[in-house]
Structures are given as structure tokens and as C-alpha cells.
Design a protein around this motif. Sequence first.
Motif, PDB file in Angstrom:
ATOM      1  N   ALA A  93       4.922  94.934  41.934  1.00  0.00           N
ATOM      2  CA  ALA A  93       3.505  94.644  42.147  1.00  0.00           C
ATOM      3  C   ALA A  93       2.906  93.692  41.121  1.00  0.00           C
ATOM      4  O   ALA A  93       2.644  94.072  39.990  1.00  0.00           O
ATOM      5  N   ILE A  94       2.755  92.467  41.523  1.00  0.00           N
ATOM      6  CA  ILE A  94       1.948  91.504  40.755  1.00  0.00           C
ATOM      7  C   ILE A  94       0.999  90.907  41.780  1.00  0.00           C
ATOM      8  O   ILE A  94       1.455  90.428  42.828  1.00  0.00           O
ATOM      9  N   ALA A  95      -0.293  90.912  41.494  1.00  0.00           N
ATOM     10  CA  ALA A  95      -1.262  90.439  42.492  1.00  0.00           C
ATOM     11  C   ALA A  95      -1.018  88.981  42.850  1.00  0.00           C
ATOM     12  O   ALA A  95      -0.927  88.125  41.972  1.00  0.00           O
ATOM     13  N   GLY A  96      -0.862  88.733  44.156  1.00  0.00           N
ATOM     14  CA  GLY A  96      -0.677  87.361  44.636  1.00  0.00           C
ATOM     15  C   GLY A  96       0.758  86.868  44.596  1.00  0.00           C
ATOM     16  O   GLY A  96       1.028  85.696  44.885  1.00  0.00           O
ATOM     17  N   VAL A  97       1.684  87.765  44.247  1.00  0.00           N
ATOM     18  CA  VAL A  97       3.088  87.337  44.117  1.00  0.00           C
ATOM     19  C   VAL A  97       4.017  88.382  44.724  1.00  0.00           C
ATOM     20  O   VAL A  97       3.773  89.583  44.618  1.00  0.00           O
ATOM     21  N   HIS A  98       5.069  87.893  45.357  1.00  0.00           N
ATOM     22  CA  HIS A  98       6.164  88.772  45.781  1.00  0.00           C
ATOM     23  C   HIS A  98       7.293  88.571  44.792  1.00  0.00           C
ATOM     24  O   HIS A  98       7.868  87.485  44.740  1.00  0.00           O
ATOM     25  N   ASP A 127      -5.708  82.235  36.841  1.00  0.00           N
ATOM     26  CA  ASP A 127      -5.528  83.500  36.116  1.00  0.00           C
ATOM     27  C   ASP A 127      -4.086  83.570  35.593  1.00  0.00           C
ATOM     28  O   ASP A 127      -3.447  84.619  35.636  1.00  0.00           O
ATOM     29  N   GLN A 128      -3.591  82.433  35.079  1.00  0.00           N
ATOM     30  CA  GLN A 128      -2.150  82.368  34.749  1.00  0.00           C
ATOM     31  C   GLN A 128      -1.751  83.238  33.565  1.00  0.00           C
ATOM     32  O   GLN A 128      -0.618  83.706  33.514  1.00  0.00           O
ATOM     33  N   ASP A 129      -2.669  83.495  32.651  1.00  0.00           N
ATOM     34  CA  ASP A 129      -2.313  84.342  31.500  1.00  0.00           C
ATOM     35  C   ASP A 129      -1.901  85.732  31.968  1.00  0.00           C
ATOM     36  O   ASP A 129      -0.891  86.272  31.528  1.00  0.00           O
ATOM     37  N   ARG A 130      -2.704  86.281  32.869  1.00  0.00           N
ATOM     38  CA  ARG A 130      -2.394  87.622  33.391  1.00  0.00           C
ATOM     39  C   ARG A 130      -1.090  87.603  34.184  1.00  0.00           C
ATOM     40  O   ARG A 130      -0.223  88.461  34.017  1.00  0.00           O
ATOM     41  N   LEU A 131      -0.955  86.565  35.025  1.00  0.00           N
ATOM     42  CA  LEU A 131       0.251  86.454  35.858  1.00  0.00           C
ATOM     43  C   LEU A 131       1.507  86.397  34.993  1.00  0.00           C
ATOM     44  O   LEU A 131       2.490  87.103  35.244  1.00  0.00           O
ATOM     45  N   ILE A 132       1.464  85.549  33.963  1.00  0.00           N
ATOM     46  CA  ILE A 132       2.637  85.377  33.099  1.00  0.00           C
ATOM     47  C   ILE A 132       2.942  86.675  32.354  1.00  0.00           C
ATOM     48  O   ILE A 132       4.098  87.105  32.279  1.00  0.00           O
ATOM     49  N   LEU A 141       4.504  89.156  34.714  1.00  0.00           N
ATOM     50  CA  LEU A 141       5.846  88.717  35.096  1.00  0.00           C
ATOM     51  C   LEU A 141       6.842  88.952  33.964  1.00  0.00           C
ATOM     52  O   LEU A 141       7.952  89.450  34.185  1.00  0.00           O
ATOM     53  N   VAL A 142       6.415  88.624  32.764  1.00  0.00           N
ATOM     54  CA  VAL A 142       7.289  88.804  31.595  1.00  0.00           C
ATOM     55  C   VAL A 142       7.703  90.271  31.468  1.00  0.00           C
ATOM     56  O   VAL A 142       8.869  90.581  31.225  1.00  0.00           O
ATOM     57  N   GLU A 143       6.738  91.152  31.682  1.00  0.00           N
ATOM     58  CA  GLU A 143       7.032  92.597  31.614  1.00  0.00           C
ATOM     59  C   GLU A 143       8.136  92.974  32.593  1.00  0.00           C
ATOM     60  O   GLU A 143       9.097  93.647  32.254  1.00  0.00           O
ATOM     61  N   HIS A 144       7.979  92.482  33.826  1.00  0.00           N
ATOM     62  CA  HIS A 144       8.973  92.794  34.857  1.00  0.00           C
ATOM     63  C   HIS A 144      10.334  92.203  34.527  1.00  0.00           C
ATOM     64  O   HIS A 144      11.354  92.850  34.722  1.00  0.00           O
ATOM     65  N   LEU A 145      10.332  90.976  34.026  1.00  0.00           N
ATOM     66  CA  LEU A 145      11.615  90.321  33.712  1.00  0.00           C
ATOM     67  C   LEU A 145      12.317  91.042  32.559  1.00  0.00           C
ATOM     68  O   LEU A 145      13.538  91.216  32.587  1.00  0.00           O
TER      69      LEU A 145
END
Lengths: 289, 111
Positions: B2-7, B28-33, B36-40
Motif C-alpha cells: 500500500a502506497i497511495a497512487g502506486v501499485h 508529494d514525492q517526499d512521502r512517496l519516496i 517506497l524506501v521502507e518497502h524496499l
Amino acid sequence: MVQKKDSSEKLAALFTLKIGNISGQLEEPGREFFCADNKLMDEDEVADLSSEFVTLITGLLGSKDPHKRTSPQFHALETFFSGLSQRILMRGGNVEEVVRYAQQLQYTLISALERDSGIAFTQSRSVLLYFAQHFDALIMAIFRTYLVERENTLKAQEEELRETSTPIAEIWDGVLTLPIIGTLDSSRTMLVMEALLNRISKDHARAVVMDLTGVKNIDSQVSHHLIQMVRAVQLMGADAIITGIHPEIARALVSLNIDLTGVTTRASLSDGLKEAFLRMGIHVSQKTN
Amino acid sequence: MAIAGVHLTRIGKGDFLFEPLSSMNIQDQDRLILELVEHLQQGQGRRLYYDLNTLPVIDPVYYGWLDSLARTCQTLNVKMICINMQPTAAFTLSQFLAGRPVFETALGIPD
């Protein structure tokens, strides 16, 4: 309205005229312009043409408002001349023949109506003006058709040229070759780039060998486009290999400070293909007995 | 994931597929990154495949987002590979890109 007030008695008589069999008389211009040496039509076709024209002009003259050039009757006449123009052009005739036919038809029509009715239409300024205005509009329709046809022909030729100037071939599964021959200008480079990128996407090509053996000259703008093309190919995930760079082009690229970092070049198309195969892990060897 | 706006889908050992949805907001790239980093990191990611299939044009703003993401991935020793770039997108990107981008490109996910 002004035109109606000025209409002479002869013009009024023209609109109430019961047109007899003048079709035969109107065949003469058709024979002159379409059946002579150019053989664009046969006699039967000219007869049909005259007969159709008589029906349409009778419809216009007998209509509610014969002056109105937006009436369905006048539109039918315009369509008739557009169709004729199209037919003649397709058969190899030229627009001048159709225009001269329309002009001759106008004179013959007035004379034929005069003979048929016994009214001196050729002596009436308003009758002559009426026909001149209408035939001018019909000649415009002929020119419009001619321009549309010409535009279509140019588009088709351009499309044909585009296809022949970008002969992209899949020489192996996933390997495309693009031999570029002749002068490269900006618009052609753009066409090549468009065709190449679409082809990479369609074929899922993994390597593209662009052969410049047939390119003799290159300028600053085109060399930038060429590098752009290589970058775009790489961005799509394919390898780009440039081959056959002439010494003059190599010198030009250096003097223009074109950055060739990350661009693979090979001397000949054969070397380029070997490099592409190598990168894809394809091994081609000579069969030994 | 679950990341908003991303599969974000794990497609193999250390491989992740990033599919942006139309609702993804790159402002809102700071939040997205961060997410994502957490998931990776949790999934011990090694490669991130960024699917550009639905993107007809890449403008400097979008390229800025891709560049930031790729640089962040680099610091985590994750290789970012953009896949399925459309011809029109490749064309527009090549118009303003001076050198090679930080991320890699491929036609699709390798077999």
C-alpha cells in the motif's frame, strides 16, 4: 432582391421556359474536350453527361429561387461538376480541360436555349450575367475539387516517400537495421526517428544498427538529431549501434563537439551486426564439414 | 503493497515492480519516496522496475521525479530500471536530456 428587380423580361422568360431536347446540342463541348485526342470519354458517356446536365439546369431554372446559390438544385450542379472534375483528373486529364468545357458549355447552353425558345437570350445582359455568375461559381467548384485531389495525391506521395526513406528491416529476431541513404535533413531525421521508435515498440527490438554508409553530408543540427535518435533508442531499452561513418562525417562530428559518449560505433554494417549479435548472445558461425 | 497512487508488487527475489496509477501525485514525492524506501528495505530490494507503459510524454517535471527516485534507489544499492517507455515519451525525453539518465532502461522485465 436587387438582382430580382433588375431582372429583365427575358430573364423571367428563362425561368418559366419549358426546355425541350437541347441535350444533343450540349454534347458538342463534351466531344471537343473529352473525346478528341485525349480520349477521356467515349461518345455514350458524353451523351449521358449532357443529359444529366440538362436535367440539373432545368431543375435550377424551374426552382423556387433560381438566383440562390445555396439551393439544393444549385448544390446538385456543383456536385455534378466536382464529380466530373474528379473523373477527368483520375483519367489523366487536367483541370484546364474541365474549366474550358464548363465555359464552352455555358455559351452553347445560352445559344441552344435561344434556338429552342426563339427568345433572344444572347441579347439580354441580365441572362448573360445570370449564367456568368452561376458558371463562375461552378468553375470554383471544379478548382476546389482539383485542389483537394492534388492535396490527396501529394499526401499519398509523401507517405510513399516516408516509407521508402525509412527502410527498417528486422534482420534477426529483435535486431533492426536501418540503412540511411542520401541527404539527412532535420525533417527526414524526425521521420526516421518516429518510424524507428514505433518499430522498436512494435517488434520489441533489442538492438538497432543504423548504417550511415550512404550519408555523405551532415550538418550541426542533423548531427544533434542523430544523437537524439540514439538516446531515444537507448531510452526505450534497446541498444543503438552506428555504422559506416564516413571520414568527412567523423571529422564533422568532432569539429561540432558532438558528444558520442555511450554511443557504440562500428566501421561497417557487418561489424555492427556482429556487435548486436554479441550483445544478444547470438553466435553465428560458419558450418564446417 | 500500500502506497497511495502506486501499485508496488514483488515479482521475484529482490525485484519489485512499480506501476504508477493516474492518482499518483509527484508533487508529494517526499512521502512517496519515503514509503517506497521502507518497502524496499523491508523486502531487501535489489532492483526496481518502473513501468512507464501508461505515460505518453515525459516532461522535465516528471523526469525530475524519476531522477530523484533513481538517485534515492542508488543510495540504497537498488538499481532502478524504467521499462515499457513509449516512443513518444522516449522522443520527448531525448529532446531535453543532455546525457544518459541515472536510471537504466529496458524494453520490459527480462525473462
